[in-house]
Every structure is written in structure tokens, then in C-alpha cells.
Design a protein around this motif. Structure first.
Motif, short mmCIF file in Angstrom:
data_model
loop_
_atom_site.label_atom_id
_atom_site.label_comp_id
_atom_site.label_asym_id
_atom_site.label_seq_id
_atom_site.Cartn_x
_atom_site.Cartn_y
_atom_site.Cartn_z
N ARG A 115 -8.98 -44.32 -4.70
CA ARG A 115 -9.32 -43.14 -5.49
C ARG A 115 -8.57 -43.19 -6.82
NH1 ARG A 115 -7.23 -38.61 -3.49
NH2 ARG A 115 -8.75 -37.28 -4.52
N ASP A 146 -2.81 -38.13 -2.91
CA ASP A 146 -3.65 -37.64 -1.81
C ASP A 146 -3.76 -36.12 -1.80
OD1 ASP A 146 -4.07 -40.23 -0.99
OD2 ASP A 146 -2.46 -40.21 0.51
N THR A 147 -2.81 -35.43 -2.41
CA THR A 147 -2.80 -33.96 -2.40
C THR A 147 -3.79 -33.35 -3.39
OG1 THR A 147 -0.96 -34.05 -3.96
CG2 THR A 147 -0.42 -33.79 -1.62
N ASP A 149 -7.66 -33.19 -4.99
CA ASP A 149 -9.05 -33.58 -4.75
C ASP A 149 -9.68 -34.11 -6.04
OD1 ASP A 149 -10.20 -31.44 -6.31
OD2 ASP A 149 -10.07 -30.11 -4.59
#
Length: 334
Positions: A115, A146-147, A149
Motif C-alpha cells: 500500500r 497500517d493505521t 486507510d
């Protein structure tokens, strides 16, 4: 298209015709197709020139990787280009200066499924993020914590890299007093958040709207000057007990730049990097001379890869820890 326009700026999305906000709603096509869909500007006369087009899917090479776009950020630069006010950009062009997505056809540095967010010359000198895929140089890719979006992440790179590097270039240290006008804009809120988190003595912003001032207060911005009730200079002097601002990061230009110069502390500096409120401003040179202050310009594209990567490392850590939180004003189906 599975993806969104995301924005921390209210002006550009408001100008998008309603009929165009709902056009692109189908699922992303299979990986095997050689074409992709994009919202392309066939000319630069305004938002009516955006057209849904089917164009060749990028085939990256030479240090580039393919990124499947999951969300595209809207920046003031998109509006400038689409309004025909950035002559180096040439139509037809897929806009979108920044975005978030997932690497496909990656390598050892960015494996498939990573990502990422990206920003660079996209939507200006090459096709940008208003599309299903972009081809991005690896030096323009940044991993997403990861926290965060994808929708929130898409609006981070331009604003927060600009804010962090501009603060560091201005000599920011804990205890400095910072002013970043226009809390409703991406630069205003990014600078204000970062300065506060990094230990500023005062982290000040402003707005011409009483409603925005109340909204900013609800979001935790405590030193916001409501310019419907007091002028910028009075507000800064009130908050700093007459000391002023060591650092001003001005993202809107026009008369605000003139007013901001008046509140510089002795030895302070003003960095100008935007012009949504106007490209012309009048200054009183004594605001610089008597305070031995300085004024300079900033553009993110002029900063080196290493500086931007170092800045992202710091920003990513603050995002992952929850010390700063990106603010998305609105999302629109793409």
C-alpha cells in the motif's frame, strides 16, 4: 471505478459538476486488460472539459512500478491546471497530483500488494491519479502506515510533505511560534497539526468564516483566529502576548500574505507557497527591515528525493502513532 476523489480543500470539489460526480462507479477491470478508464481533461477551460476516456494502461519500466489507484487526492494544483493557468501542462491530460493505491507488478523494493501513496509530476507533466492505474517512479512512492486507510492517505503526501519540509527549512524548533493561515485548507491544517505535535510554543491558524472557526475548535485546533471577529494581527498578538510569529507558512497568498508579514517576530521568516487568494500582494518593506525578517518561496518539486523521503519517515511515524490525523473534507465517487 473503485476509488474516490479525496480532498482537504473545499473549492475544487465544489466546482465539479454534479453529473460528473456520479459517472465512474463500475468495478475495476481485470488485471489482464491492456486499457484502463480515466477522467481526462481534453482541454483546460474548466471542469466541463473532464471526460471519461479509455486509454492505454501504463507499462512501467526503468525504475517505475504499476500502482492500482484506490483513491485520488484533489489539490489546488488540479484546479490551476484545469483552469488553464499552468501553461507548461498540455492537454489531453489525466489530472490528479497525488493519490493512494496498491502496487501491482512490483519488485523487491515494493512487492505486489504494498500500500502506497504517491505525488510528483502527476497530473501536470504526465498522466495522474484520476485513473485506474498510474506508472510511478519508486522514488515518488511512500508506504502507508497500517493505521491509515486509503481514502485518508490519498490527501496526505502533498500537504504534509510540503508542511513538514517548509517548517524545517524555516528553522523550526520546539518553542517556536508558528502561523499557518487558512485552517480550512490542507496546508493550513497540516502545518498547524505538525507544529503543535512537534512542540511549537503557539500553533496558530485563521479563517474568515465563523462556522469554520467553530468546526476547527471542535476538531481540536485551539488557536484559530476568527477573522469575522478580529483581524489577523490582533489575533496573533492576543495569542502570543504580543510576541508575534517566528515562522509563517502561507499557502494562500493575496492580502493574507501582506497581513501575515505584519505579525512576524524579530528575526522571523515567512514562506509563501500558494496563491488561492491571489497571485499579487502588496508588502510594506519595513515589516522586513525593522524586524530583520525574511520572505522566501517554496515548491515541493524542488526538494531532493532524500529530503522528501526523510520527511515522509517522520510524518509516517506521527501518523502511525496517532499524533497527527489527516482530515478529509469530502469524498466523491470516481
Amino acid at each position: 471505478m473503485t476509488g474516490h476523489f479525496t480532498s482537504a480543500e473545499s473549492q475544487p470539489p465544489d466546482a465539479i459538476p454534479r453529473t460528473r460526480r456520479k459517472i465512474l462507479t463500475a468495478n475495476v477491470r481485470s488485471k489482464g486488460t491492456s486499457n484502463m478508464r480515466a477522467m481526462r481533461a481534453d482541454d483546460f477551460r474548466g471542469y466541463d472539459d473532464l471526460r471519461l476516456a479509455e486509454i492505454p494502461k501504463p507499462s512501467p519500466s526503468g525504475g517505475r512500478v504499476l500502482v492500482r489507484v484506490t483513491a485520488a487526492g484533489i489539490t489546488p494544483l488540479d484546479h490551476t491546471v484545469l483552469s488553464g493557468q499552468f501553461p507548461p501542462a498540455k492537454a489531453p491530460l489525466v489530472l490528479g497530483n497525488e493519490g493512494a493505491g496498491i502496487v501491482e507488478g512490483g519488485d523487491g523494493d515494493f512487492p505486489d500488494g504494498t500500500r502506497v501513496v504517491f505525488c510528483g509530476s502527476f497530473g501536470v507533466f504526465e498522466d495522474g491519479s484520476y485513473a485506474e492505474y498510474v506508472s510511478a517512479s519508486k522514488e515518488l512512492l511512500y508506504r502507508i502506515p497500517d493505521t491509515i486507510d486509503d481514502i485518508a492517505a490519498a490527501g496526505i503526501p502533498v500537504a504534509y510533505l510540503t508542511a513538514y519540509i517548509a517548517l524545517m527549512n524555516a528553522g523550526f524548533k520546539p518553542g517556536k511560534s508558528v502561523l499557518a493561515p487558512a485552517i480550512g485548507g490542507s496546508i493550513g491544517n497540516a502545518v498547524t497539526q505538525l507544529a503543535r505535535t512537534l512542540g511549537a510554543r503557539s500553533s496558530i491558524s485563521s479563517t474568515a468564516s465563523h462556522a469554520k472557526a467553530k468546526e476547527a475548535e471542535a476538531l481540536g485546533f485551539t488557536d484559530v483566529i476568527d477573522m469575522s471577529a478580529e483581524n489577523l494581527a490582533d489575533g496573533v498578538n492576543r495569542i502570543t502576548d504580543g510576541y508575534g510569529a517566528d515562522i509563517v507558512i502561507d499557502g494562500i497568498g493575496g492580502n493574507i500574505l501582506s497581513e501575515a508579514l505584519k505579525v512576524l517576530a524579530r528575526g522571523g521568516s515567512l514562506t509563501t507557497l500558494g496563491y488561492s487568494a491571489g497571485r499579487e500582494s502588496t508588502i510594506n518593506v519595513t515589516d522586513l527591515i525593522w524586524k530583520t525578517a525574511s520572505i522566501k518561496g517554496f515548491t515541493l518539486s524542488a526538494e531532493s528525493v532524500s529530503v522528501r523521503q526523510e520527511a515522509w519517515s517522520a510524518i509516517s511515524g506521527l501518523l502511525a502513532s496517532g499524533k497527527i490525523t489527516p482530515i478529509v473534507a469530502r469524498t466523491f465517487p470516481l
